[in-house]
Design a protein around this motif. Sequence first.
Motif, PDB file in Angstrom:
ATOM      1  N   GLN A  34      -9.696   9.616 -58.578  1.00  0.00           N
ATOM      2  CA  GLN A  34      -9.347   8.363 -59.246  1.00  0.00           C
ATOM      3  C   GLN A  34      -8.012   7.821 -58.739  1.00  0.00           C
ATOM      4  O   GLN A  34      -7.845   6.616 -58.584  1.00  0.00           O
ATOM      5  CB  GLN A  34      -9.296   8.568 -60.755  1.00  0.00           C
ATOM      6  CG  GLN A  34     -10.651   8.807 -61.375  1.00  0.00           C
ATOM      7  CD  GLN A  34     -10.547   9.252 -62.827  1.00  0.00           C
ATOM      8  OE1 GLN A  34      -9.590   9.917 -63.221  1.00  0.00           O
ATOM      9  NE2 GLN A  34     -11.549   8.882 -63.611  1.00  0.00           N
ATOM     10  N   SER A  35      -7.096   8.716 -58.449  1.00  0.00           N
ATOM     11  CA  SER A  35      -5.813   8.300 -57.887  1.00  0.00           C
ATOM     12  C   SER A  35      -6.028   7.615 -56.535  1.00  0.00           C
ATOM     13  O   SER A  35      -5.403   6.591 -56.239  1.00  0.00           O
ATOM     14  CB  SER A  35      -4.888   9.501 -57.736  1.00  0.00           C
ATOM     15  OG  SER A  35      -3.652   9.122 -57.229  1.00  0.00           O
ATOM     16  N   ASN A  36      -6.926   8.150 -55.728  1.00  0.00           N
ATOM     17  CA  ASN A  36      -7.265   7.513 -54.448  1.00  0.00           C
ATOM     18  C   ASN A  36      -7.910   6.150 -54.663  1.00  0.00           C
ATOM     19  O   ASN A  36      -7.643   5.208 -53.913  1.00  0.00           O
ATOM     20  CB  ASN A  36      -8.180   8.405 -53.618  1.00  0.00           C
ATOM     21  CG  ASN A  36      -7.442   9.591 -53.042  1.00  0.00           C
ATOM     22  OD1 ASN A  36      -6.228   9.553 -52.851  1.00  0.00           O
ATOM     23  ND2 ASN A  36      -8.171  10.663 -52.785  1.00  0.00           N
ATOM     24  N   GLN A  37      -8.755   6.036 -55.686  1.00  0.00           N
ATOM     25  CA  GLN A  37      -9.364   4.743 -56.008  1.00  0.00           C
ATOM     26  C   GLN A  37      -8.291   3.720 -56.381  1.00  0.00           C
ATOM     27  O   GLN A  37      -8.361   2.553 -55.969  1.00  0.00           O
ATOM     28  CB  GLN A  37     -10.351   4.878 -57.166  1.00  0.00           C
ATOM     29  CG  GLN A  37     -11.620   5.613 -56.849  1.00  0.00           C
ATOM     30  CD  GLN A  37     -12.467   5.806 -58.107  1.00  0.00           C
ATOM     31  OE1 GLN A  37     -12.354   5.044 -59.076  1.00  0.00           O
ATOM     32  NE2 GLN A  37     -13.295   6.834 -58.106  1.00  0.00           N
ATOM     33  N   ILE A  38      -7.301   4.157 -57.158  1.00  0.00           N
ATOM     34  CA  ILE A  38      -6.218   3.263 -57.559  1.00  0.00           C
ATOM     35  C   ILE A  38      -5.391   2.852 -56.348  1.00  0.00           C
ATOM     36  O   ILE A  38      -4.963   1.707 -56.228  1.00  0.00           O
ATOM     37  CB  ILE A  38      -5.338   3.907 -58.656  1.00  0.00           C
ATOM     38  CG1 ILE A  38      -6.164   4.150 -59.927  1.00  0.00           C
ATOM     39  CG2 ILE A  38      -4.107   3.059 -58.955  1.00  0.00           C
ATOM     40  CD1 ILE A  38      -6.839   2.920 -60.508  1.00  0.00           C
ATOM     41  N   TRP A  39      -5.176   3.787 -55.417  1.00  0.00           N
ATOM     42  CA  TRP A  39      -4.456   3.445 -54.184  1.00  0.00           C
ATOM     43  C   TRP A  39      -5.206   2.352 -53.418  1.00  0.00           C
ATOM     44  O   TRP A  39      -4.610   1.356 -53.003  1.00  0.00           O
ATOM     45  CB  TRP A  39      -4.273   4.686 -53.313  1.00  0.00           C
ATOM     46  CG  TRP A  39      -3.853   4.376 -51.912  1.00  0.00           C
ATOM     47  CD1 TRP A  39      -4.590   4.524 -50.781  1.00  0.00           C
ATOM     48  CD2 TRP A  39      -2.595   3.839 -51.484  1.00  0.00           C
ATOM     49  NE1 TRP A  39      -3.873   4.114 -49.677  1.00  0.00           N
ATOM     50  CE2 TRP A  39      -2.644   3.688 -50.087  1.00  0.00           C
ATOM     51  CE3 TRP A  39      -1.436   3.461 -52.156  1.00  0.00           C
ATOM     52  CZ2 TRP A  39      -1.588   3.187 -49.349  1.00  0.00           C
ATOM     53  CZ3 TRP A  39      -0.378   2.961 -51.411  1.00  0.00           C
ATOM     54  CH2 TRP A  39      -0.457   2.835 -50.024  1.00  0.00           C
ATOM     55  N   GLU A  40      -6.507   2.516 -53.239  1.00  0.00           N
ATOM     56  CA  GLU A  40      -7.302   1.501 -52.544  1.00  0.00           C
ATOM     57  C   GLU A  40      -7.271   0.173 -53.297  1.00  0.00           C
ATOM     58  O   GLU A  40      -7.167  -0.895 -52.692  1.00  0.00           O
ATOM     59  CB  GLU A  40      -8.734   1.995 -52.358  1.00  0.00           C
ATOM     60  CG  GLU A  40      -8.836   3.143 -51.375  1.00  0.00           C
ATOM     61  CD  GLU A  40     -10.202   3.823 -51.366  1.00  0.00           C
ATOM     62  OE1 GLU A  40     -11.157   3.269 -51.961  1.00  0.00           O
ATOM     63  OE2 GLU A  40     -10.306   4.904 -50.769  1.00  0.00           O
ATOM     64  N   TRP A  41      -7.353   0.244 -54.614  1.00  0.00           N
ATOM     65  CA  TRP A  41      -7.295  -0.950 -55.452  1.00  0.00           C
ATOM     66  C   TRP A  41      -5.936  -1.641 -55.288  1.00  0.00           C
ATOM     67  O   TRP A  41      -5.850  -2.869 -55.214  1.00  0.00           O
ATOM     68  CB  TRP A  41      -7.534  -0.565 -56.905  1.00  0.00           C
ATOM     69  CG  TRP A  41      -7.583  -1.700 -57.863  1.00  0.00           C
ATOM     70  CD1 TRP A  41      -6.631  -2.020 -58.793  1.00  0.00           C
ATOM     71  CD2 TRP A  41      -8.618  -2.659 -58.023  1.00  0.00           C
ATOM     72  NE1 TRP A  41      -7.020  -3.112 -59.507  1.00  0.00           N
ATOM     73  CE2 TRP A  41      -8.240  -3.520 -59.055  1.00  0.00           C
ATOM     74  CE3 TRP A  41      -9.835  -2.861 -57.382  1.00  0.00           C
ATOM     75  CZ2 TRP A  41      -9.043  -4.586 -59.468  1.00  0.00           C
ATOM     76  CZ3 TRP A  41     -10.641  -3.921 -57.793  1.00  0.00           C
ATOM     77  CH2 TRP A  41     -10.235  -4.769 -58.823  1.00  0.00           C
ATOM     78  N   SER A  42      -4.880  -0.853 -55.200  1.00  0.00           N
ATOM     79  CA  SER A  42      -3.532  -1.420 -55.080  1.00  0.00           C
ATOM     80  C   SER A  42      -3.377  -2.244 -53.806  1.00  0.00           C
ATOM     81  O   SER A  42      -2.642  -3.233 -53.788  1.00  0.00           O
ATOM     82  CB  SER A  42      -2.463  -0.322 -55.129  1.00  0.00           C
ATOM     83  OG  SER A  42      -2.422   0.423 -53.930  1.00  0.00           O
ATOM     84  N   ARG A  43      -4.073  -1.849 -52.738  1.00  0.00           N
ATOM     85  CA  ARG A  43      -4.008  -2.624 -51.499  1.00  0.00           C
ATOM     86  C   ARG A  43      -4.669  -3.985 -51.702  1.00  0.00           C
ATOM     87  O   ARG A  43      -4.251  -4.977 -51.109  1.00  0.00           O
ATOM     88  CB  ARG A  43      -4.689  -1.876 -50.342  1.00  0.00           C
ATOM     89  CG  ARG A  43      -4.127  -0.495 -50.008  1.00  0.00           C
ATOM     90  CD  ARG A  43      -2.626  -0.451 -49.749  1.00  0.00           C
ATOM     91  NE  ARG A  43      -1.881  -0.433 -51.012  1.00  0.00           N
ATOM     92  CZ  ARG A  43      -0.637  -0.885 -51.193  1.00  0.00           C
ATOM     93  NH1 ARG A  43       0.049  -1.380 -50.229  1.00  0.00           N
ATOM     94  NH2 ARG A  43      -0.048  -0.834 -52.374  1.00  0.00           N
ATOM     95  N   ARG A  44      -5.697  -4.044 -52.525  1.00  0.00           N
ATOM     96  CA  ARG A  44      -6.358  -5.323 -52.818  1.00  0.00           C
ATOM     97  C   ARG A  44      -5.505  -6.172 -53.750  1.00  0.00           C
ATOM     98  O   ARG A  44      -5.462  -7.393 -53.628  1.00  0.00           O
ATOM     99  CB  ARG A  44      -7.736  -5.076 -53.415  1.00  0.00           C
ATOM    100  CG  ARG A  44      -8.680  -4.421 -52.394  1.00  0.00           C
ATOM    101  CD  ARG A  44     -10.054  -4.230 -52.918  1.00  0.00           C
ATOM    102  NE  ARG A  44     -10.650  -5.513 -53.291  1.00  0.00           N
ATOM    103  CZ  ARG A  44     -11.696  -5.634 -54.093  1.00  0.00           C
ATOM    104  NH1 ARG A  44     -12.283  -4.559 -54.584  1.00  0.00           N
ATOM    105  NH2 ARG A  44     -12.182  -6.824 -54.388  1.00  0.00           N
ATOM    106  N   LEU A  45      -4.821  -5.512 -54.698  1.00  0.00           N
ATOM    107  CA  LEU A  45      -3.932  -6.248 -55.591  1.00  0.00           C
ATOM    108  C   LEU A  45      -2.813  -6.918 -54.796  1.00  0.00           C
ATOM    109  O   LEU A  45      -2.406  -8.041 -55.095  1.00  0.00           O
ATOM    110  CB  LEU A  45      -3.308  -5.304 -56.631  1.00  0.00           C
ATOM    111  CG  LEU A  45      -4.237  -4.710 -57.681  1.00  0.00           C
ATOM    112  CD1 LEU A  45      -3.527  -3.606 -58.453  1.00  0.00           C
ATOM    113  CD2 LEU A  45      -4.762  -5.783 -58.625  1.00  0.00           C
TER     114      LEU A  45
END
Length: 181
Positions: A47-58
């Motif tokens: 989930q932390s990796n998912q948030i990292w990927e999401w943060s790049r989109r944010l």
Amino acid sequence: MHFNHYGGEAARLAADLANLTESPCPSDLEPLLAAHGIARRALTAGQSNQIWEWSRRLAACFGPQDVDRRCQAVNALLADSSTRPHISLHDGRPHLHYSTPDADAAAHIRAVTAAGLAYVVCFAAADRLGRCARRGCGLAFVDTSRNGRRTYCSVRCANNDAVARHRGRRGGVAPPPTQDA
């Protein structure tokens, strides 16, 4: 400008996530999530990796851009984060939650941050999702100033930039050091 908790605080969380410079481990994210009022903040490594990927989109939602482009970016986030919003009464008053109670922590964070950015774009102004104007900084921020003209991520960056501009006008000469008597 005053934003409600779910709009402004969620948008500020989106800015902080956009400012991450490397993939965080779950224990690194927990204090950040706690500071922004996220109750479900225990994340697995996945989930932390998912948030990292999401943060790049944010990150793509911040900084100078036309309103159409920003709306497209936020709409793409909303589409990819959509869970079923619902009204909650857990504290005695009706209020909106952007994800279902059974959503995992990463899904909740995606839904909240996307909705927070949408809130700012729709109810404040799209250009309130800014990037620091100080050369070499560029951190994302949510402009909560009354007049919506903030250009720096912090007072420190504003002061550093003002000093650099002042020194530049003086020919780049630093002031002499003061001597203690």
